[in-house]
Design an enzyme around this catalytic site. Structure first.
Site, PDB file in Angstrom:
ATOM      1  N   GLY A 149      28.573  37.332  40.136  1.00 31.08           N
ATOM      2  CA  GLY A 149      30.017  37.522  40.205  1.00 31.08           C
ATOM      3  C   GLY A 149      30.759  36.210  40.260  1.00 31.08           C
ATOM      4  O   GLY A 149      30.167  35.162  40.528  1.00 31.08           O
ATOM      5  N   THR A 170      27.989  35.183  49.063  1.00 35.54           N
ATOM      6  CA  THR A 170      27.377  34.599  50.255  1.00 35.54           C
ATOM      7  C   THR A 170      27.596  35.500  51.454  1.00 35.54           C
ATOM      8  O   THR A 170      26.698  35.736  52.269  1.00 35.54           O
ATOM      9  CB  THR A 170      27.982  33.224  50.534  1.00 35.54           C
ATOM     10  OG1 THR A 170      28.029  32.485  49.324  1.00 35.54           O
ATOM     11  CG2 THR A 170      27.181  32.466  51.559  1.00 35.54           C
ATOM     12  N   GLU A 226      43.413  45.984  25.173  1.00 38.10           N
ATOM     13  CA  GLU A 226      42.189  46.659  25.625  1.00 38.10           C
ATOM     14  C   GLU A 226      42.174  48.126  25.218  1.00 38.10           C
ATOM     15  O   GLU A 226      41.136  48.651  24.830  1.00 38.10           O
ATOM     16  CB  GLU A 226      42.026  46.527  27.140  1.00 38.10           C
ATOM     17  CG  GLU A 226      41.857  45.098  27.654  1.00 38.10           C
ATOM     18  CD  GLU A 226      40.710  44.341  27.011  1.00 38.10           C
ATOM     19  OE1 GLU A 226      39.750  44.977  26.541  1.00 38.10           O
ATOM     20  OE2 GLU A 226      40.792  43.096  26.942  1.00 38.10           O
ATOM     21  N   HIS A 240      41.025  48.368  21.688  1.00 34.38           N
ATOM     22  CA  HIS A 240      39.561  48.347  21.589  1.00 34.38           C
ATOM     23  C   HIS A 240      38.994  49.722  21.916  1.00 34.38           C
ATOM     24  O   HIS A 240      38.131  50.239  21.213  1.00 34.38           O
ATOM     25  CB  HIS A 240      38.958  47.376  22.621  1.00 34.38           C
ATOM     26  CG  HIS A 240      39.031  45.928  22.239  1.00 34.38           C
ATOM     27  ND1 HIS A 240      38.625  45.456  21.031  1.00 34.38           N
ATOM     28  CD2 HIS A 240      39.452  44.838  22.942  1.00 34.38           C
ATOM     29  CE1 HIS A 240      38.793  44.137  20.995  1.00 34.38           C
ATOM     30  NE2 HIS A 240      39.304  43.739  22.148  1.00 34.38           N
TER      31      HIS A 240
HETATM   32  P1  ADP Z   1      30.943  33.437  46.920  1.00 29.96           P
HETATM   33  O1  ADP Z   1      29.653  33.195  47.606  1.00 29.96           O
HETATM   34  O2  ADP Z   1      30.944  34.678  46.072  1.00 29.96           O
HETATM   35  O3  ADP Z   1      31.489  32.270  46.162  1.00 29.96           O
HETATM   36  P2  ADP Z   1      31.912  33.635  49.605  1.00 29.96           P
HETATM   37  O4  ADP Z   1      31.036  34.719  50.090  1.00 29.96           O
HETATM   38  O5  ADP Z   1      31.522  32.266  49.960  1.00 29.96           O
HETATM   39  O6  ADP Z   1      32.053  33.738  48.024  1.00 29.96           O
HETATM   40  O7  ADP Z   1      33.400  33.930  50.055  1.00 29.96           O
HETATM   41  C1  ADP Z   1      34.192  32.995  50.704  1.00 29.96           C
HETATM   42  C2  ADP Z   1      35.055  33.641  51.745  1.00 29.96           C
HETATM   43  O8  ADP Z   1      35.989  34.521  51.157  1.00 29.96           O
HETATM   44  C3  ADP Z   1      34.285  34.476  52.718  1.00 29.96           C
HETATM   45  O9  ADP Z   1      33.815  33.729  53.785  1.00 29.96           O
HETATM   46  C4  ADP Z   1      35.311  35.512  53.165  1.00 29.96           C
HETATM   47  O10 ADP Z   1      36.136  35.000  54.194  1.00 29.96           O
HETATM   48  C5  ADP Z   1      36.161  35.680  51.939  1.00 29.96           C
HETATM   49  N1  ADP Z   1      35.733  36.850  51.161  1.00 29.96           N
HETATM   50  C6  ADP Z   1      35.217  36.811  49.917  1.00 29.96           C
HETATM   51  N2  ADP Z   1      34.941  38.054  49.463  1.00 29.96           N
HETATM   52  C7  ADP Z   1      35.257  38.898  50.460  1.00 29.96           C
HETATM   53  C8  ADP Z   1      35.184  40.318  50.601  1.00 29.96           C
HETATM   54  N3  ADP Z   1      34.731  41.107  49.609  1.00 29.96           N
HETATM   55  N4  ADP Z   1      35.609  40.858  51.757  1.00 29.96           N
HETATM   56  C9  ADP Z   1      36.065  40.081  52.744  1.00 29.96           C
HETATM   57  N5  ADP Z   1      36.154  38.743  52.674  1.00 29.96           N
HETATM   58  C10 ADP Z   1      35.774  38.132  51.548  1.00 29.96           C
HETATM   59 ZN    ZN Z   2      39.546  41.802  22.826  1.00 35.15          ZN
END
Ligand code: ADP
Ligand code: ZN
Length: 646
Positions: free
Chosen positions: A216, A223, A440, A443
């Protein structure tokens, strides 16, 4: 990624060690070489040639020959009176001596007593030191410099993995902290169960999966999800970034991988999380034909070996995150490795509202704050952006001396975040959104009428990934390995459907269709030059298909005459033109459906499931479509396109 405490305490020690080594040996060297020249006897120095002249003149009585110079004593000079003799020194040294094989003979001829000096008083320790010190000093300097570069641990703790260890449950993150990614959460819930109740599965002989790949855009919460799994299951969490494996030295990455797995196996059950897997797992084919990146390949190979090497049920589960799954080495996706893939998508409106709720939990909100309304205004925001938004609004409220965060703070925060985001990710303005929506739906309508391509599952105008402003998701009903002629035509028309809708509705086109046009043209060209589908040119391959395992490699044309080249161009153009005509004709005939669906999409951002299916079922194809699909030909005297559209 939030900052975490970690056990990197060893760095300063190794730095001191390198520095201390340097200072110690510099001192020893000084003692050995410089000090004697200060405190030793100070004898005057003359040129070697002068020394030889003195010998030949018979003035020299004794000579001590050392490897690098000669110390000699003059005979008392009978011609000078005694008072002067006492002042003039009688012992001299030469400048460093050139190799002179005649010297012993000259000395003997002139009756000079000569020999080697007694061994120097520094003794064997000094000799040993003068041999050992230089390499040690070199090593000291090297270690010192490396340390300063920050590659620090590499030099002395080479090969130790830098995985940060979170002790049991200390990630403190639960699934309730992650919102808006319900599908991903549901799939990962299973992993928690594997970790908690491993017996339930192993007693039945089931193998617990080893690797899960989270795919994603940055900031969508990959993370966070990985930590939530560890938090829910109460197991240790090892986290390392793919780029951290790769260091200056070849072979370090591989030994880090080994070390990481050793540590993890000791702590099983546990979660190992590798962020930015693409930094390490890039397809080996993409290194180019002439050698790739040796270090990365070795590291990757080690990772693959380790993944194959541990039993499925040791309780170590590997999670990896990437936003570029397409560059990953196919070997990583084989069964037994990262064979499960979980997409962590950008959140839609409802998802965004849920994420806002999570982050607003600890923020004092005024009564007028409507998180749903904020979600509507933030298409394209990912979790990290929304977390930032809430924080920004709270900061603004505090700066304005308010007791609680009001809606106006959010409005201003949105502007701030968008202004800051514009370059990073795409947030569409209203006109753009409208164009993307019609594009879209264009399409989708064409796709629903074309053979073989599968059902349209979802249309979205939530920007996603690299470059896509919106997307139409079409899922094949089964695995397909061949494409029939009519399907290729249908595919080309579908690709051109987006642009055709823009032409029809706005009477002008945008740059958004460039990728579609590229793909459509490629497909048309390949059908002529590679698949031999042209009636005129016949089944002749005009391209050499050389590197079928390397993506993105343009295969060269076979040597063809200019006439044939012209012919190919004409054929390709005819295929694309006809498909374009059909796309326009279809959309023209379904104009009302196009309008309604696009408006609906604008309101909801995502259309899927039954709603979408019901709409697309209403689409009808004009009479000429069927024949065109079969033959690629349109009726002889079709009305001019502009007239059709008028
Ligand atoms: P990635 O690893 O996908 O780049 P992270 O998990 O590091 O993103 O996200 C960074 C911060 O953004 C998280 O610590 C959280 O505070 C916030 N965050 C991201 N996605 C979500 C989610 N789905 N729900 C709640 N908080 C989120
Ligand atoms: Zn297109």
């Amino acid at each position: 990624m939030p900052v975490e405490t970690n056990n990197k305490m060893k760095a300063p020690r190794s730095r001191q060690f390198g520095g201390g080594l340097l200072i110690l040996f510099t001192l020893l060297l000084l003692l050995n070489f410089v000090v004697p020249s200060f405190f030793g006897p100070r004898t005057p120095q003359i040129a070697y040639s002068d020394f030889v002249a003195q010998v030949q003149a018979g003035k020299v009585s004794q000579a001590l020959i050392t490897p690098d110079r000669i110390e000699f004593t003059l005979k008392p000079d009978p011609t000078t009176d005694s008072s002067q003799t006492q002042q003039a020194p009688r012992v001299y040294r030469t400048t460093p001596v050139p190799v002179d094989l005649d010297l012993p003979k000259i000395l003997r001829d002139n009756n000079v007593e000569f020999g080697a000096p007694p061994p120097s008083n520094s003794g064997w320790i000094g000799t040993l030191l003068s041999w050992v010190a230089p390499p040690l000093i070199f090593f000291g300097i090297w270690a010192f410099l490396i340390n300063r570069q920050g590659a620090g641990q590499a030099s002395l703790t080479v090969g130790k993995s830098k995985a940060r260890i979170y002790s049991e449950g200390s990630t403190g993150v639960k699934f309730s902290d992650v919102a808006g990614v319900d599908e991903a959460k549901a799939e990962l819930q299973e992993i928690v169960d594997f970790l908690k109740n491993a017996n339930k599965y192993t007693s039945l002989g089931a193998k617990i999966p080893k690797g899960v790949l989270l795919v994603g855009s940055p900031g969508t919460g990959k993370t966070l999800l990985a930590k939530a799994i560890a938090g829910e299951a109460g197991v240790p969490f090892f986290s390392i970034s793919g780029s951290e494996f790769i260091e200056l030295f070849v072979g370090v990455g591989a030994s880090r991988v080994r070390d990481l797995f050793d540590q993890a196996k000791k702590q099983a059950p546990c979660i190992v999380f590798i962020d930015e897997l693409d930094a390490l797992g890039k397809s080996r084919a993409q290194g180019g034909m002439y050698g790739g990146n040796d270090e990365r390949e070795q590291t990757l190979n080690q990772l693959l070996t380790e993944m194959d090497g541990f039993e499925a049920n040791t309780g170590v589960i590997l999670l990896a995150a990437t936003n570029r799954p397409e560059v990953l080495d196919p070997a990583l996706r084989r069964p037994g490795r990262f064979d499960r893939q979980v997409v962590v998508d950008r959140p839609d409106k409802i998802g965004r509202e849920a994420i806002l709720k999570v982050h607003a939990r600890n923020v004092k909100l005024a009564d007028d704050v409507d998180l749903g309304a904020i979600a509507v205004r933030t298409p394209g925001f990912v979790g990290a952006d929304l977390a930032n938004l809430v924080n920004e609004a709270a900061l603004l409220a505090a700066r304005n001396g308010r007791q609680a965060v009001v809606m106006a703070d959010f409005a201003e925060a949105i502007e701030r975040v968008i202004a800051g985001l514009e370059k990073k990710s795409r947030v569409l303005n209203d006109t753009e959104k409208k164009i993307v929506a019609y594009h879209e739906v264009g399409h989708a309508i064409i796709a629903s009428l074309m053979p073989g391509a599968g059902k349209v599952e979802k249309i979205s105008i939530v920007p996603r990934g690299v470059g896509a402003l919106g997307y139409t998701l079409q899922l094949p009903e089964e695995d397909r390995f061949l494409m029939a002629e009519d399907e290729i035509r249908g595919r080309i028309a579908t690709l051109l459907g987006g642009r055709s809708a823009e032409e029809l509705v706005f009477s002008k086109v945008s740059t958004g269709a460039s990728d579609d046009i590229q793909k459509a043209t490629d497909l048309a060209e390949r059908s002529v030059t590679l698949y031999g589908m042209s009636d005129h040119l016949g089944p002749i391959a005009f391209e050499k298909q050389q590197m079928q395992f390397l993506d993105g490699y343009q295969s060269p044309r076979r040597a063809v005459s200019p006439k044939v080249t012209e012919e190919i161009d004409r054929e390709v153009k005819e295929i694309v033109d006809n498909a374009h005509y059909v796309a326009l004709a279809i959309l023209n005939q379904n104009r009302d459906l196009l309008e309604e669906t696009a408006q609906d999409l604008l309101n909801r951002e995502v259309l899927e499931g039954d709603t979408l299916r019901d709409r697309l079922q209403q689409a009808t194809a004009p009479a000429e479509t069927e024949n065109w699909l079969l033959t690629g030909k349109l009726p002889e005297n079709i009305p001019l396109m502009q007239e059709t559209l008028a």
